[in-house]
Design a protein around this motif. Structure first.
Motif, PDB file in Angstrom:
ATOM      1  N   LEU A  38       0.835  -1.196   0.000  1.00  0.00           N
ATOM      2  CA  LEU A  38       0.000   0.000   0.000  1.00  0.00           C
ATOM      3  C   LEU A  38       0.874   1.251   0.000  1.00  0.00           C
ATOM      4  O   LEU A  38       1.965   1.257   0.565  1.00  0.00           O
ATOM      5  CB  LEU A  38      -0.904   0.025   1.238  1.00  0.00           C
ATOM      6  N   ARG A  39       0.344   2.313  -0.631  1.00  0.00           N
ATOM      7  CA  ARG A  39       1.041   3.607  -0.620  1.00  0.00           C
ATOM      8  C   ARG A  39      -0.013   4.707  -0.604  1.00  0.00           C
ATOM      9  O   ARG A  39      -0.843   4.789  -1.511  1.00  0.00           O
ATOM     10  CB  ARG A  39       1.941   3.748  -1.849  1.00  0.00           C
ATOM     11  N   LEU A  40      -0.004   5.535   0.433  1.00  0.00           N
ATOM     12  CA  LEU A  40      -0.982   6.612   0.578  1.00  0.00           C
ATOM     13  C   LEU A  40      -0.359   7.918   0.104  1.00  0.00           C
ATOM     14  O   LEU A  40       0.735   8.283   0.528  1.00  0.00           O
ATOM     15  CB  LEU A  40      -1.422   6.738   2.036  1.00  0.00           C
ATOM     16  N   GLY A  53      -1.471   7.030 -21.500  1.00  0.00           N
ATOM     17  CA  GLY A  53      -0.191   6.577 -22.027  1.00  0.00           C
ATOM     18  C   GLY A  53       0.674   5.871 -21.006  1.00  0.00           C
ATOM     19  O   GLY A  53       1.630   5.173 -21.360  1.00  0.00           O
ATOM     20  N   GLU A  54       0.335   6.025 -19.736  1.00  0.00           N
ATOM     21  CA  GLU A  54       1.118   5.419 -18.657  1.00  0.00           C
ATOM     22  C   GLU A  54       0.719   3.956 -18.463  1.00  0.00           C
ATOM     23  O   GLU A  54      -0.453   3.597 -18.561  1.00  0.00           O
ATOM     24  CB  GLU A  54       0.864   6.208 -17.368  1.00  0.00           C
ATOM     25  N   VAL A  55       1.700   3.104 -18.191  1.00  0.00           N
ATOM     26  CA  VAL A  55       1.436   1.707 -17.825  1.00  0.00           C
ATOM     27  C   VAL A  55       1.586   1.605 -16.314  1.00  0.00           C
ATOM     28  O   VAL A  55       2.640   1.940 -15.766  1.00  0.00           O
ATOM     29  CB  VAL A  55       2.412   0.740 -18.524  1.00  0.00           C
ATOM     30  N   ILE A  56       0.532   1.180 -15.635  1.00  0.00           N
ATOM     31  CA  ILE A  56       0.527   1.193 -14.173  1.00  0.00           C
ATOM     32  C   ILE A  56       0.507  -0.230 -13.616  1.00  0.00           C
ATOM     33  O   ILE A  56       0.035  -1.164 -14.265  1.00  0.00           O
ATOM     34  CB  ILE A  56      -0.668   1.991 -13.620  1.00  0.00           C
ATOM     35  N   SER A  57       1.013  -0.376 -12.404  1.00  0.00           N
ATOM     36  CA  SER A  57       1.037  -1.683 -11.748  1.00  0.00           C
ATOM     37  C   SER A  57       0.224  -1.684 -10.461  1.00  0.00           C
ATOM     38  O   SER A  57       0.160  -2.690  -9.761  1.00  0.00           O
ATOM     39  CB  SER A  57       2.483  -2.092 -11.435  1.00  0.00           C
ATOM     40  N   VAL A  93      -8.652  -1.894 -13.958  1.00  0.00           N
ATOM     41  CA  VAL A  93      -8.609  -2.622 -15.231  1.00  0.00           C
ATOM     42  C   VAL A  93      -7.265  -2.408 -15.923  1.00  0.00           C
ATOM     43  O   VAL A  93      -6.672  -3.343 -16.472  1.00  0.00           O
ATOM     44  CB  VAL A  93      -9.766  -2.182 -16.147  1.00  0.00           C
ATOM     45  N   TYR A  94      -6.762  -1.179 -15.875  1.00  0.00           N
ATOM     46  CA  TYR A  94      -5.464  -0.892 -16.495  1.00  0.00           C
ATOM     47  C   TYR A  94      -4.329  -1.579 -15.745  1.00  0.00           C
ATOM     48  O   TYR A  94      -3.364  -2.050 -16.356  1.00  0.00           O
ATOM     49  CB  TYR A  94      -5.229   0.614 -16.560  1.00  0.00           C
ATOM     50  N   ALA A  95      -4.441  -1.649 -14.425  1.00  0.00           N
ATOM     51  CA  ALA A  95      -3.415  -2.345 -13.649  1.00  0.00           C
ATOM     52  C   ALA A  95      -3.403  -3.833 -13.990  1.00  0.00           C
ATOM     53  O   ALA A  95      -2.336  -4.451 -14.087  1.00  0.00           O
ATOM     54  CB  ALA A  95      -3.657  -2.144 -12.156  1.00  0.00           C
ATOM     55  N   CYS A  96      -4.587  -4.403 -14.197  1.00  0.00           N
ATOM     56  CA  CYS A  96      -4.685  -5.827 -14.542  1.00  0.00           C
ATOM     57  C   CYS A  96      -4.158  -6.100 -15.950  1.00  0.00           C
ATOM     58  O   CYS A  96      -3.465  -7.087 -16.185  1.00  0.00           O
ATOM     59  CB  CYS A  96      -6.141  -6.295 -14.458  1.00  0.00           C
ATOM     60  N   SER A  97      -4.492  -5.228 -16.890  1.00  0.00           N
ATOM     61  CA  SER A  97      -4.154  -5.474 -18.296  1.00  0.00           C
ATOM     62  C   SER A  97      -2.712  -5.130 -18.633  1.00  0.00           C
ATOM     63  O   SER A  97      -2.155  -5.646 -19.600  1.00  0.00           O
ATOM     64  CB  SER A  97      -5.084  -4.670 -19.206  1.00  0.00           C
ATOM     65  N   GLY A 117      -0.857  -2.221  -4.758  1.00  0.00           N
ATOM     66  CA  GLY A 117      -0.062  -2.973  -5.730  1.00  0.00           C
ATOM     67  C   GLY A 117      -0.758  -4.261  -6.142  1.00  0.00           C
ATOM     68  O   GLY A 117      -0.994  -5.134  -5.297  1.00  0.00           O
ATOM     69  N   LEU A 118      -1.094  -4.373  -7.417  1.00  0.00           N
ATOM     70  CA  LEU A 118      -1.857  -5.538  -7.872  1.00  0.00           C
ATOM     71  C   LEU A 118      -1.044  -6.823  -7.789  1.00  0.00           C
ATOM     72  O   LEU A 118      -1.544  -7.862  -7.337  1.00  0.00           O
ATOM     73  CB  LEU A 118      -2.345  -5.316  -9.302  1.00  0.00           C
ATOM     74  N   GLU A 119       0.208  -6.785  -8.230  1.00  0.00           N
ATOM     75  CA  GLU A 119       1.034  -7.996  -8.188  1.00  0.00           C
ATOM     76  C   GLU A 119       1.212  -8.485  -6.753  1.00  0.00           C
ATOM     77  O   GLU A 119       1.252  -9.692  -6.499  1.00  0.00           O
ATOM     78  CB  GLU A 119       2.396  -7.735  -8.837  1.00  0.00           C
TER      79      GLU A 119
END
Length: 229
Positions: A38-40, A53-57, A93-97, A117-119
């Motif tokens: 987690l990050r607040l 355009g950003e790829v997020i995790s 959805v973007y974090a998953c994809s 963090g999804l991972e």
């Protein structure tokens, strides 16, 4: 973990069925392996939380304030795609994809966002983590339905038809009197129509006695509800 934050998480749909103790045991604000990362972070009005355009995790959970989801069109004009208020998720959805974002998530005013963090959620083996994943899937499915609903709202060719589609949906949720979660400009963006044309159509509907509206508050007449539009 901060008591206020823990209380908010325990009441959030993402952690439904997970106890406060389990949330605290599975979570970390460091990079500890096997736990949910987690990050607040606080954002000022207008600040981009994540950009097109950003790829997020990681995905976001709004702790306070509201996030506007918008997409830049040709010529730089922005169209409202959606919003996320306190306790709501965005960008999952973007974090998953792991595909580049097609939208920008921006702070409408001062706000706090908890980045998850999804991972680390996939890798978490602590008690309650599997339930969080199931909740995330359910929330994502509900959002897909909301997207389908928006498509149905912008399918009619006329502004009146689009308004009727949206207002009757709100009626199905709240009855004949309700507040919409948009300003007039945001409602125009949501329905993909010109703001002035939308205001003019609302004025005509009001003059015909089919609706009454003031700012974000609406009251629908029986004639409107029964399809006399």
């Amino acid at each position: 973990m901060d008591v206020e934050l823990l209380k908010m998480l325990a009441a959030d749909p993402l952690f439904e069925g997970v106890s406060a103790q389990q949330i605290e045991d599975m979570s970390t604000f460091s990079q500890e392996v096997g736990k949910l990362h987690l990050r607040l972070k606080r954002y000022k009005k207008g600040a981009a939380v994540c950009s097109a355009g950003e790829v997020i995790s990681s995905f976001g959970l709004v702790k306070s304030g509201r996030i506007i989801i918008e997409r830049a069109g040709f010529g730089g004009e922005s169209a409202l795609i959606g919003t996320a208020g306190a306790g709501q998720l965005f960008a999952e959805v973007y974090a998953c994809s792991r595909q580049p974002m097609m939208v920008t998530a921006r702070a409408e005013g001062e706000c706090e966002v908890l980045h998850i963090g999804l991972e680390s959620l996939f890798a978490c083996r602590r008690e309650g983590a599997e339930r969080v994943l199931k909740n995330l899937l359910r929330i994502t499915a509900a959002k897909n339905l909301a997207l389908t609903r928006k498509i149905s709202c912008i399918t009619p060719r006329t502004i009146r038809g689009r308004l009727a589609e949206y207002l009757l949906y709100m009626y199905s949720l709240h009855g004949s009197a309700f507040d919409v979660p948009f300003s007039r400009a945001q409602l125009a963006d949501y329905l993909n129509v010109d703001r002035s044309a939308l205001s003019a159509e609302l004025g005509r509907l009001k003059k015909e006695g089919l609706i009454d509206c003031r700012k974000s508050s609406f009251v629908l007449s029986p004639e409107f509800i029964n399809g006399a539009v």
